[in-house]
Scaffold this active site. Structure first.
Site, PDB file in Angstrom:
ATOM      1  CD  GLU A 154      -9.796   7.461   4.969  1.00  0.00           C
ATOM      2  OE1 GLU A 154      -9.559   7.799   3.797  1.00  0.00           O
ATOM      3  OE2 GLU A 154      -9.080   7.825   5.932  1.00  0.00           O
ATOM      4  CD  GLU A 182      -7.498  12.496   3.164  1.00  0.00           C
ATOM      5  OE1 GLU A 182      -8.206  11.862   2.356  1.00  0.00           O
ATOM      6  OE2 GLU A 182      -7.076  12.006   4.220  1.00  0.00           O
ATOM      7  CG  HIS A 217      -2.070   0.813   1.220  1.00  0.00           C
ATOM      8  ND1 HIS A 217      -3.103   0.623   0.337  1.00  0.00           N
ATOM      9  CD2 HIS A 217      -2.420   1.904   1.969  1.00  0.00           C
ATOM     10  CE1 HIS A 217      -4.034   1.548   0.536  1.00  0.00           C
ATOM     11  NE2 HIS A 217      -3.630   2.330   1.518  1.00  0.00           N
ATOM     12  CE  LYS A 226      -7.283   8.657   1.498  1.00  0.00           C
ATOM     13  NZ  LYS A 226      -7.676   9.121   2.848  1.00  0.00           N
ATOM     14  CE  LYS A 271      -7.294   9.539   9.050  1.00  0.00           C
ATOM     15  NZ  LYS A 271      -5.978   9.598   8.406  1.00  0.00           N
ATOM     16  CG  ASP A 289      -4.594  11.564   1.780  1.00  0.00           C
ATOM     17  OD1 ASP A 289      -4.081  12.687   1.944  1.00  0.00           O
ATOM     18  OD2 ASP A 289      -4.791  10.755   2.713  1.00  0.00           O
ATOM     19  CE  LYS A 301      -2.835   7.672   1.263  1.00  0.00           C
ATOM     20  NZ  LYS A 301      -3.649   8.288   2.355  1.00  0.00           N
ATOM     21  CG  ASP A 349      -6.160  12.882   7.414  1.00  0.00           C
ATOM     22  OD1 ASP A 349      -6.469  12.800   8.623  1.00  0.00           O
ATOM     23  OD2 ASP A 349      -5.706  11.910   6.784  1.00  0.00           O
TER      24      ASP A 349
HETATM   25  C1  MUC Z   1      -4.630   8.909   5.437  1.00  0.00           C
HETATM   26  O1  MUC Z   1      -3.765   9.748   5.363  1.00  0.00           O
HETATM   27  O2  MUC Z   1      -5.771   9.293   5.259  1.00  0.00           O
HETATM   28  C2  MUC Z   1      -6.330   6.463   4.859  1.00  0.00           C
HETATM   29  C3  MUC Z   1      -6.522   5.685   3.766  1.00  0.00           C
HETATM   30  C4  MUC Z   1      -5.292   5.235   3.351  1.00  0.00           C
HETATM   31  O3  MUC Z   1      -5.043   4.520   2.400  1.00  0.00           O
HETATM   32  O4  MUC Z   1      -4.361   5.721   4.177  1.00  0.00           O
HETATM   33  C5  MUC Z   1      -4.977   6.388   5.241  1.00  0.00           C
HETATM   34  C6  MUC Z   1      -4.257   7.526   5.786  1.00  0.00           C
HETATM   35 MG    MG Z   2      -5.257  11.361   4.798  1.00  0.00          MG
END
Ligand code: MUC
Ligand code: MG
Length: 389
Positions: free
Chosen positions: A333, A230, A28, A173, A279, A204, A175, A255
């Site tokens: 999520e 994000e 991941h 989402k 969170k 994000d 990254k 976040d």
């Molecule tokens: C984050 O920064 O949001 C949330 C989903 C993911 O893949 O990582 C987290 C952390």
């Molecule tokens: Mg995040």
């Protein structure tokens, strides 16, 4: 007249914090780290009446995401937090958390795990689900997105198509923030084109850009049809976050910039975000997550149920809090358990029809699988050596 026996409350008898290392189904990839296994701190809180409450804390990539790691969380519990709690009234969660907050600075992940375990134990004792202890569920199920983070655009598209077909997820989402922004944008645009206009794609950045980079990149992401951005800039650059939120139509979500209600208040006053990622770990528990949500709600800010890639216990604990949130406009999520190859609970969370479904079982409604816990605990080797020595 009969003498009434003095009321003796159920007290906290023992607390154990165990680190387990669970493999993920695939790598991941985030801006700051690549996750190949998740290390969870499992908390077992035993009450004087024998009730066992459980909780969980985790992080992403050790210290890559935040300032607390699984190891520091375990240490904080063992050395400082557990000794304060032993002997306290197990049924008074507010008093227990106030005591911890008075005597221990920070340590929100550890506090969240302990509060979860207290709520689980109290719910079991009263025969009520945790969401009922929080005032009641506004929703029993909630949408769950999936993070596409394999590092390969083609594989991400295949993964998304399979998950939509299986009716598991329909929001994705991505990254980004690692490597060149132009490559990030091409990756996002490719996936958005392949999945179509109907599918909501969010990104994000995990704080990876400066403001100038973010300005150019967000304009391109808007063009590509991204629906939410994000944490594009570092968490303390709140004025930059506010300028980006004012400049772009695409909603900007905070976040890393938001932990608890105090951050929520400041961000709302500064108009620095359109959406708050909640969170339980950042807020230091479910109750403080709801206080954070209340500030967002009062300011007209959209709420989103975030994850720190918790396993089943932490995700279900989060779901109980999110079920009690006034609104959850951006869904959740809470896919952490689905990223793990194996688990330490007897029954994994119920994901179907694009949602996570909560049960009405007392407490969290989750039980530990003691065999799996014994298998995955990090100190297993040492324990075995100690036993055989
Ligand atoms: C984050 O920064 O949001 C949330 C989903 C993911 O893949 O990582 C987290 C952390
Ligand atoms: Mg995040």
């Amino acid at each position: 007249m009969n003498a009434t026996p003095a009321h003796s409350p159920t007290t906290i008898a023992s607390i154990e914090a165990i680190i387990v290392d669970l493999p993920t189904i695939r790598a991941h990839r985030l801006a700051m780290t690549t996750v190949n296994q998740q290390s969870l701190v499992i908390v077992k809180l035993r009450c004087s009446d024998g009730t066992l409450g459980i909780g969980e804390a985790t992080s992403i990539g050790g210290l890559a995401y935040g300032e607390q790691s699984p190891e520091s969380t375990q240490l904080a519990i063992d050395a400082y937090l557990a000794p304060l709690l032993i002997g306290q009234d197990a049924g008074n969660v507010n008093a227990a958390m106030a005591l911890l907050n008075r005597q221990v600075q920070g340590q929100s992940y550890a506090k969240s795990a302990l509060e979860t375990a207290l709520l689980d134990a109290l719910g079991q004792r009263l025969g009520l689900p945790v969401h009922a202890l929080l005032g009641g569920a506004v929703r029993r199920s909630m949408p769950v997105l999936w993070t596409l983070a394999s590092g390969d655009s083609g594989r991400d598209v295949e993964e998304a198509l399979g998950l939509m077909e299986a009716r598991r997820h329909r929001v994705f989402k991505l990254k980004i923030g690692k490597g060149e922004p132009a490559a990030n944008i091409a990756h996002v645009a490719h996936i958005k084109r392949a999945l179509g206009a109907e599918v909501l794609i969010t990104v994000d950045v995990n704080q990876a850009w400066d403001e100038a980079t973010a300005q150019g990149a967000i304009a391109a992401l808007e063009q590509a049809g991204v629906g939410l951005v994000e944490q594009p800039v570092p968490r303390r650059h709140r004025a930059a976050l506010a300028r980006l939120a004012a400049r772009f139509d695409v909603p900007i979500m905070a976040d890393e910039s938001i932990n608890g209600p105090e951050d929520a208040l400041e961000l709302a006053q500064e108009a620095a975000a359109d959406v708050f990622a909640l969170k339980i770990s950042k807020a230091g528990g479910l109750l403080n997550t709801l206080r954070t949500a209340a500030v967002g709600e009062a300011a007209g800010i959209g709420l989103y149920g975030g994850t720190l890639l918790e396993g089943s216990i932490g995700s279900i604990a989060s779901a109980h809090a999110f079920a009690a949130c006034p609104q959850l406009r951006w869904g959740t999520e809470l896919f952490g358990p689905l990223l793990l190859k194996d688990d330490v609970v007897t029954q994994r969370p119920d994901y179907r029809d694009f949602e996570l479904h909560l049960s009405d079982a007392p407490g969290l409604g989750v039980s530990l699988d003691e065999d799996k816990l014994a298998h995955y605990r990090r100190d297993r080797q040492r324990t075995q050596v100690a036993v055989t020595a």
